[in-house]
Design a protein around this motif. Structure first.
Motif, PDB file in Angstrom:
ATOM      1  N   ASP A 188       0.747  -1.254  -0.008  1.00 24.80           N
ATOM      2  CA  ASP A 188      -0.002  -0.008  -0.111  1.00 24.80           C
ATOM      3  C   ASP A 188       0.857   1.375   0.035  1.00 24.80           C
ATOM      4  OD1 ASP A 188       1.161   0.037   2.438  1.00 24.80           O
ATOM      5  OD2 ASP A 188      -0.917   0.009   3.795  1.00 24.80           O
ATOM      6  N   GLY A 189       2.328   1.053  -0.120  1.00 24.92           N
ATOM      7  CA  GLY A 189       3.218   2.210  -0.229  1.00 24.92           C
ATOM      8  C   GLY A 189       3.484   2.836   1.137  1.00 24.92           C
ATOM      9  N   SER A 190       3.178   2.327   2.190  1.00 29.57           N
ATOM     10  CA  SER A 190       3.473   2.644   3.746  1.00 29.57           C
ATOM     11  C   SER A 190       4.975   2.283   3.928  1.00 29.57           C
ATOM     12  CB  SER A 190       2.419   2.343   4.544  1.00 29.57           C
ATOM     13  OG  SER A 190       2.403   1.008   4.723  1.00 29.57           O
ATOM     14  N   GLY A 191       5.619   1.382   3.325  1.00 34.74           N
ATOM     15  CA  GLY A 191       7.085   1.018   3.660  1.00 34.74           C
ATOM     16  C   GLY A 191       8.071   1.917   3.580  1.00 34.74           C
ATOM     17  N   TYR A 192       9.365   1.421   3.735  1.00 35.91           N
ATOM     18  CA  TYR A 192      10.311   2.226   3.388  1.00 35.91           C
ATOM     19  C   TYR A 192      11.423   1.422   2.678  1.00 35.91           C
ATOM     20  CZ  TYR A 192      12.535  -0.679   7.327  1.00 35.91           C
ATOM     21  OH  TYR A 192      12.651  -1.587   8.261  1.00 35.91           O
ATOM     22  N   PRO A 193      12.541   2.114   2.006  1.00 35.97           N
ATOM     23  CA  PRO A 193      12.764   3.415   2.202  1.00 35.97           C
ATOM     24  C   PRO A 193      12.116   4.507   1.073  1.00 35.97           C
ATOM     25  CG  PRO A 193      14.503   2.219   0.942  1.00 35.97           C
ATOM     26  CD  PRO A 193      13.533   1.120   1.359  1.00 35.97           C
ATOM     27  N   GLN A 194      11.417   3.878   0.067  1.00 38.49           N
ATOM     28  CA  GLN A 194      11.152   4.859  -1.073  1.00 38.49           C
ATOM     29  C   GLN A 194       9.757   4.998  -0.859  1.00 38.49           C
ATOM     30  OE1 GLN A 194      13.248   2.602  -4.228  1.00 38.49           O
ATOM     31  NE2 GLN A 194      13.659   4.384  -5.076  1.00 38.49           N
ATOM     32  N   GLY A 195       9.107   4.118   0.016  1.00 38.72           N
ATOM     33  CA  GLY A 195       7.455   4.299  -0.189  1.00 38.72           C
ATOM     34  C   GLY A 195       6.734   3.730  -1.496  1.00 38.72           C
ATOM     35  N   LEU A 196       7.707   3.099  -2.050  1.00 42.85           N
ATOM     36  CA  LEU A 196       7.145   2.252  -3.273  1.00 42.85           C
ATOM     37  C   LEU A 196       5.749   1.508  -2.895  1.00 42.85           C
ATOM     38  CD1 LEU A 196      10.254   0.513  -4.979  1.00 42.85           C
ATOM     39  CD2 LEU A 196       8.968   2.949  -5.434  1.00 42.85           C
ATOM     40  N   ALA A 197       5.016   1.586  -4.021  1.00 38.55           N
ATOM     41  CA  ALA A 197       3.623   0.524  -3.842  1.00 38.55           C
ATOM     42  C   ALA A 197       3.195  -0.067  -5.062  1.00 38.55           C
ATOM     43  CB  ALA A 197       2.348   1.789  -3.801  1.00 38.55           C
ATOM     44  N   GLY A 198       2.321  -1.347  -4.724  1.00 38.86           N
ATOM     45  CA  GLY A 198       1.986  -2.221  -5.736  1.00 38.86           C
ATOM     46  C   GLY A 198       3.097  -2.728  -6.651  1.00 38.86           C
ATOM     47  N   GLU A 199       2.897  -2.671  -7.900  1.00 42.96           N
ATOM     48  CA  GLU A 199       3.559  -3.351  -8.966  1.00 42.96           C
ATOM     49  C   GLU A 199       5.065  -2.613  -8.976  1.00 42.96           C
ATOM     50  OE1 GLU A 199       3.217  -6.179 -10.622  1.00 42.96           O
ATOM     51  OE2 GLU A 199       1.188  -6.356 -10.137  1.00 42.96           O
ATOM     52  N   ALA A 200       5.119  -1.465  -8.398  1.00 41.56           N
ATOM     53  CA  ALA A 200       6.456  -0.511  -8.555  1.00 41.56           C
ATOM     54  C   ALA A 200       7.439  -1.538  -7.730  1.00 41.56           C
ATOM     55  CB  ALA A 200       6.342   0.780  -7.796  1.00 41.56           C
ATOM     56  N   ILE A 201       7.089  -2.059  -6.662  1.00 44.97           N
ATOM     57  CA  ILE A 201       7.860  -2.971  -5.817  1.00 44.97           C
ATOM     58  C   ILE A 201       8.479  -4.143  -6.586  1.00 44.97           C
ATOM     59  CG2 ILE A 201       8.221  -4.321  -3.569  1.00 44.97           C
ATOM     60  CD1 ILE A 201       5.511  -2.894  -2.767  1.00 44.97           C
ATOM     61  N   PRO A 202       9.670  -3.998  -6.804  1.00 46.41           N
ATOM     62  CA  PRO A 202      10.413  -5.386  -7.349  1.00 46.41           C
ATOM     63  C   PRO A 202       9.770  -6.846  -6.852  1.00 46.41           C
ATOM     64  CG  PRO A 202      12.214  -4.055  -6.932  1.00 46.41           C
ATOM     65  CD  PRO A 202      11.019  -3.422  -6.233  1.00 46.41           C
ATOM     66  N   ILE A 203       9.300  -7.705  -7.963  1.00 48.32           N
ATOM     67  CA  ILE A 203       8.946  -8.955  -7.642  1.00 48.32           C
ATOM     68  C   ILE A 203       9.768  -9.716  -6.589  1.00 48.32           C
ATOM     69  CG2 ILE A 203       8.608 -11.272  -8.194  1.00 48.32           C
ATOM     70  CD1 ILE A 203       7.602 -10.116 -10.918  1.00 48.32           C
ATOM     71  N   SER A 204      11.330  -9.675  -6.606  1.00 48.99           N
ATOM     72  CA  SER A 204      12.157 -10.298  -5.649  1.00 48.99           C
ATOM     73  C   SER A 204      11.821  -9.718  -4.357  1.00 48.99           C
ATOM     74  CB  SER A 204      13.582  -9.883  -6.023  1.00 48.99           C
ATOM     75  OG  SER A 204      13.665  -8.590  -6.463  1.00 48.99           O
ATOM     76  N   ALA A 205      11.742  -8.392  -4.192  1.00 54.56           N
ATOM     77  CA  ALA A 205      11.633  -7.822  -2.805  1.00 54.56           C
ATOM     78  C   ALA A 205      10.087  -8.141  -2.228  1.00 54.56           C
ATOM     79  CB  ALA A 205      11.492  -6.181  -2.994  1.00 54.56           C
ATOM     80  N   ARG A 206       9.235  -8.365  -3.022  1.00 49.46           N
ATOM     81  CA  ARG A 206       7.818  -8.735  -2.700  1.00 49.46           C
ATOM     82  C   ARG A 206       7.830 -10.157  -1.996  1.00 49.46           C
ATOM     83  NH1 ARG A 206       4.331  -7.783  -7.713  1.00 49.46           N
ATOM     84  NH2 ARG A 206       6.000  -6.579  -8.857  1.00 49.46           N
ATOM     85  N   LEU A 207       8.466 -10.878  -2.658  1.00 46.02           N
ATOM     86  CA  LEU A 207       8.701 -12.196  -2.084  1.00 46.02           C
ATOM     87  C   LEU A 207       9.494 -12.342  -0.743  1.00 46.02           C
ATOM     88  CD1 LEU A 207       9.772 -14.047  -5.498  1.00 46.02           C
ATOM     89  CD2 LEU A 207       7.314 -14.343  -4.144  1.00 46.02           C
ATOM     90  N   MET A 208      10.530 -11.471  -0.899  1.00 47.38           N
ATOM     91  CA  MET A 208      11.357 -11.530   0.428  1.00 47.38           C
ATOM     92  C   MET A 208      10.419 -10.723   1.715  1.00 47.38           C
ATOM     93  SD  MET A 208      13.835 -12.226   2.302  1.00 47.38           S
ATOM     94  CE  MET A 208      15.073 -12.698   1.357  1.00 47.38           C
ATOM     95  N   ALA A 209       9.699  -9.905   1.266  1.00 45.97           N
ATOM     96  CA  ALA A 209       8.931  -9.208   2.317  1.00 45.97           C
ATOM     97  C   ALA A 209       8.001 -10.178   2.969  1.00 45.97           C
ATOM     98  CB  ALA A 209       8.086  -8.141   1.807  1.00 45.97           C
ATOM     99  N   LEU A 210       7.372 -11.090   2.516  1.00 47.18           N
ATOM    100  CA  LEU A 210       6.503 -11.963   3.139  1.00 47.18           C
ATOM    101  C   LEU A 210       7.506 -13.203   3.917  1.00 47.18           C
ATOM    102  CD1 LEU A 210       3.311 -13.728   2.007  1.00 47.18           C
ATOM    103  CD2 LEU A 210       4.947 -15.180   3.220  1.00 47.18           C
ATOM    104  N   ALA A 211       8.607 -13.535   3.167  1.00 41.78           N
ATOM    105  CA  ALA A 211       9.562 -14.488   3.709  1.00 41.78           C
ATOM    106  C   ALA A 211      10.016 -13.984   4.975  1.00 41.78           C
ATOM    107  CB  ALA A 211      10.590 -15.074   3.020  1.00 41.78           C
TER     108      ALA A 211
END
Length: 388
Positions: free
Chosen positions: A285-308
């Motif tokens: 939802d864009g509330s993370g850091y360091p850039q405040g990226l949201a949705g598809e703007a977040i790299p897939i690799s980072a999205r996977l790692m976020a949950l892990a």
């Protein structure tokens, strides 16, 4: 019994059923070449396929049983004999006969009666071409083996580099134990589960999944730059300390970029490592850091790692907290579906949560923690959690 070929003297196989023709060709060749004789096609094929192969074959066409054309077809169909040059030596002098012989793979076509100088000249030419072809083939094989050796060497150096960098990060933060290893396995399991979904299919190739698995342990490499009094603090962070702690994402990216500058080139494994290190704390939802990226703007690799990363942090004991149960961790991750996490990645996690349980147990941080995790996790193994 076949004898060893004399050094420096090529072997010519003469295939003809007429003794006078054999004697004539043997007399032409005897000063410069070693000769072998076959009076029929079957014998010629056995000699050609033997351990002491001829360097060139002089082949008659009109023979009882197998014709010279049939012999040539058989030679060229067998990878073991296909490289032996064949010169037809025949009384069949029609253009169509020569065309057929060359079409079958012969390198030359000589009509009888033969001219000795012509036969010797054409043999010399074809043997020279064969030596050059053999040299180029050997060179290509050497180059291919050398390239393969260097590729394996680079891959080994890459793996060692990743291991050393990840180990460096873990020496600064001993509380995390096997966290880096577990998260790498979680990430790979998630990647394999979502790889066939349209949004992930192009990126999550076998090569990229393997690279993500290898580079995932570098996600917290930036912690090497966090001061000890914050990183090793035995309790929760104050707000200003948390802001400093958040800089580990940028520090990690900068460290990897520095490595790229030293190399002078961009390489895939560092590119993936940089994305994971920099963006694994971004939220859908864009509330993370360091850039405040949201949705598809977040790299897939980072999205996977976020949950892990979050799953492992939730179930793991820290000096300032106890780990929570698998069931409670699942509940919290489901609550973050579509806000903290990519919804499809959460759905994939729910489908393979048994794998997460197995990974957590296999790579637990010590005997006591293994016992604790088994006590907390085992009752929920195999349980499917539905979305509320």
């Amino acid at each position: 019994m076949l004898t060893e070929k004399p050094v420096g003297k090529s072997t010519i196989l003469v295939v003809d059923d007429t003794p006078d023709n054999i004697d004539l060709l043997r007399a032409v060749l005897e000063d410069e070449y070693r000769t072998k004789i076959a009076v029929n096609g079957e014998r010629a094929l056995r000699i050609a396929a033997g351990s002491d192969q001829p360097d060139l074959i002089l082949l008659d066409i009109m023979m009882p049983g197998m014709s010279g054309y049939d012999v040539c077809r058989a030679l060229k169909a067998d990878p073991h004999t296909a490289g032996i040059p064949v010169i037809f030596v025949t009384a069949m002098g029609e253009v169509a006969d020569e065309q057929l012989g060359l079409a079958l793979g012969a390198v030359d076509y000589i009509t009888k009666p033969i001219s000795a100088p012509l036969v010797l000249a054409r043999i010399k030419t074809q043997l020279g071409m064969k030596r050059m072809q053999d040299f180029l083939r050997d060179q290509n094989q050497y180059l291919e083996s050398e390239v393969e050796r260097r590729v394996q060497e680079v891959a080994a150096l890459q793996d060692v580099t990743i291991h050393v960098m990840a180990s460096l990060a873990e020496t600064r933060d001993t509380e995390t134990g096997n966290h880096s290893r577990r998260t790498a396995y979680y990430l790979r399991a998630l990647a394999q589960q979502v790889r066939h979904l349209p949004r992930f299919r192009d990126f999550l190739t076998d090569k990229n999944i393997d690279m993500l698995f290898k580079t995932a342990p570098l996600h917290d490499i930036g912690k090497v730059g966090i001061p000890d009094h914050i990183l090793l603090k035995p309790g929760r962070y104050e707000p200003h300390e948390m802001e400093i702690m958040k800089t580990h994402t940028t520090r990690g990216r900068d460290a990897i970029e520095a490595a790229e500058r030293e190399l002078g080139i961009e390489v895939d494994f560092l590119r993936h490592a940089k994305q994971i290190a920099y963006s694994h704390h971004e939220k859908w939802d864009g509330s993370g850091y360091p850039q405040g990226l949201a949705g598809e703007a977040i790299p897939i690799s980072a999205r996977l790692m976020a949950l892990a990363d979050v799953y492992d942090a939730l179930i793991s004991r820290r000096i300032y907290k106890d780990g929570i149960s698998h069931q409670e961790a699942v509940r919290m991750i489901v609550e973050g579906r579509g806000t903290h996490f990519d919804a499809e990645i959460v759905d994939a996690f729910l489908q393979i949560q048994d794998q997460f349980v197995a990974i957590a147990e296999r790579y637990a941080d010590g005997a006591s923690e293994i016992h604790d995790k088994q006590r907390r996790i085992a009752p929920f193994a195999g349980q499917t959690t539905t979305l509320s």
